[in-house]
Design a protein around this motif. Structure first.
Motif, PDB file in Angstrom:
ATOM      1  N   HIS A 173       4.529   2.427   7.857  1.00  0.00           N
ATOM      2  CA  HIS A 173       4.375   3.763   7.300  1.00  0.00           C
ATOM      3  C   HIS A 173       5.359   4.716   7.977  1.00  0.00           C
ATOM      4  CE1 HIS A 173       0.365   2.942   5.314  1.00  0.00           C
ATOM      5  NE2 HIS A 173       0.586   1.849   6.040  1.00  0.00           N
ATOM      6  N   GLN A 221       2.488   1.625  14.816  1.00  0.00           N
ATOM      7  CA  GLN A 221       1.462   1.194  13.875  1.00  0.00           C
ATOM      8  C   GLN A 221       0.400   0.334  14.553  1.00  0.00           C
ATOM      9  OE1 GLN A 221       2.660   1.251   9.917  1.00  0.00           O
ATOM     10  NE2 GLN A 221       1.746  -0.700   9.386  1.00  0.00           N
ATOM     11  N   ASP A 275       0.854  -1.183   0.000  1.00  0.00           N
ATOM     12  CA  ASP A 275       0.000   0.000   0.000  1.00  0.00           C
ATOM     13  C   ASP A 275       0.890   1.232   0.000  1.00  0.00           C
ATOM     14  OD1 ASP A 275      -2.348   1.382  -0.022  1.00  0.00           O
ATOM     15  OD2 ASP A 275      -2.641   1.288   2.137  1.00  0.00           O
ATOM     16  N   LYS A 276       0.684   2.132   0.980  1.00  0.00           N
ATOM     17  CA  LYS A 276       1.518   3.330   1.059  1.00  0.00           C
ATOM     18  C   LYS A 276       2.696   3.135   2.006  1.00  0.00           C
ATOM     19  CE  LYS A 276      -2.284   6.478   0.026  1.00  0.00           C
ATOM     20  NZ  LYS A 276      -3.110   7.614   0.511  1.00  0.00           N
ATOM     21  N   GLY A 277       2.724   1.992   2.668  1.00  0.00           N
ATOM     22  CA  GLY A 277       3.838   1.713   3.565  1.00  0.00           C
ATOM     23  C   GLY A 277       5.114   1.489   2.784  1.00  0.00           C
TER      24      GLY A 277
END
Length: 298
Positions: free
Chosen positions: A130, A179, A70-72
């Motif tokens: 993230h 997280q 994902d955006k991690g």
């Protein structure tokens, strides 16, 4: 199952020249080209990998789950664990860095023992962490120092590199624990599932259930023991074993105060093979023996 046994072999699979250090490498993904090879369809390696990626795409399976980037940007894999990589989904413009270090690089070093405490190497962790831009830069600085140290190997190289790896892992531990806290919804679902499992296990009447173990409950929840304990410790302040003991003592108190069962019978119902083990644990947790506790209700 294919095995990537060395750092050099991994370099060749990425179309890279020989590594500067035989046991450690910092790989720039923008300079790498993954060659078509059957190895990606299922392999284990002999090295740890810390990946700091930007704009990452591609399907990677670690254990039985797909790794969700994902955006991690920060992810981890450990030696001797099954991985699958789908090259068809890889973007040739992936950028970032891989730190890989062979398991033998840690031999006879303190980190060889403590690295197992870093729960983010577990199969159960299938989300990339993230990071803020500043946090990425902190890790990039460490990677650059490791890369430079690999270029001039002497009697101090291993110690310096290991200290940098440990620093990177400690930063990562901070991000990992954060997280857990920021993703409360998923964590709460796991906590609910954990509590339900405990209740159902101790309410079960079967005389053959045995004493509940950390490994048993982690396996039932499809998590690793380390990951489950980390989650519980961060969310509740107690690890898995402490929760099991707390529930066990609670059920023991209930039976001692509301039934006529003997201490041995209660111990057996709770899964103990020997009543003395139960009595020892009960006294350790309550400062009273089971009989003293029962007598306090009369």
């Amino acid at each position: 199952m294919n095995t990537i046994t060395s750092i050099s072999a991994f370099h060749r699979l990425l179309s890279l020249p020989e590594p500067k250090h035989p046991m450690v490498s910092v790989i720039n993904l923008s300079e790498s080209i993954f060659i078509e090879d059957e190895v990606w369809k299922g392999f284990v390696s002999r090295y740890y990998c810390v990946a700091l990626k930007r704009n990452a795409t591609g399907k990677i399976k670690y254990g039985q789950q797909h790794y969700d980037y994902d955006k991690g940007v920060l992810s981890f894999t450990a030696p001797n664990q099954v991985q699958y990589l789908d090259l068809k989904t890889m973007d040739c413009e992936n950028t970032g860095y891989l730190l890989i270090f062979h398991e033998d690089f840690l031999l006879k070093q303190p980190l060889a023992t403590t690295i197992s405490s870093y729960g983010f190497f577990s199969y159960a962790v299938n989300e990339a962490l993230h990071l803020s831009e500043d946090e990425e830069n902190d890790l990039l600085e460490i990677l650059n120092k490791i890369d430079k140290e690999c270029q001039h190997i002497d009697q101090h190289t291993q110690e310096i590199i290991l200290s940098q790896i440990e620093l990177l892992l400690n930063y990562s531990k901070r991000f990992y624990e954060r997280q857990f806290i920021t993703r409360k919804s998923g964590s709460h679902q796991l906590l609910t599932k954990f509590e339900t499992f405990l209740n159902e296990y101790f309410d079960k009447e079967s005389s053959e259930k045995g004493l509940l173990t950390v490994h048993q409950i982690a396996e039932a929840m499809n998590l690793s023991p380390n990951y489950l304990s980390d989650l519980l410790r961060i969310q509740t302040g107690q690890n898995t074993q402490q929760h099991i003991h707390e529930k066990l003592i609670s059920k023991a108190k209930e039976k001692l105060s509301t039934t006529e069962l003997s201490v041995s019978e209660i111990a057996y119902e709770l899964g103990f093979e020997h009543s003395q083990s139960f009595s020892t644990l009960f006294k350790k947790k309550t400062k009273m023996s089971p009989l003293e506790f029962r007598q306090s209700f009369n």
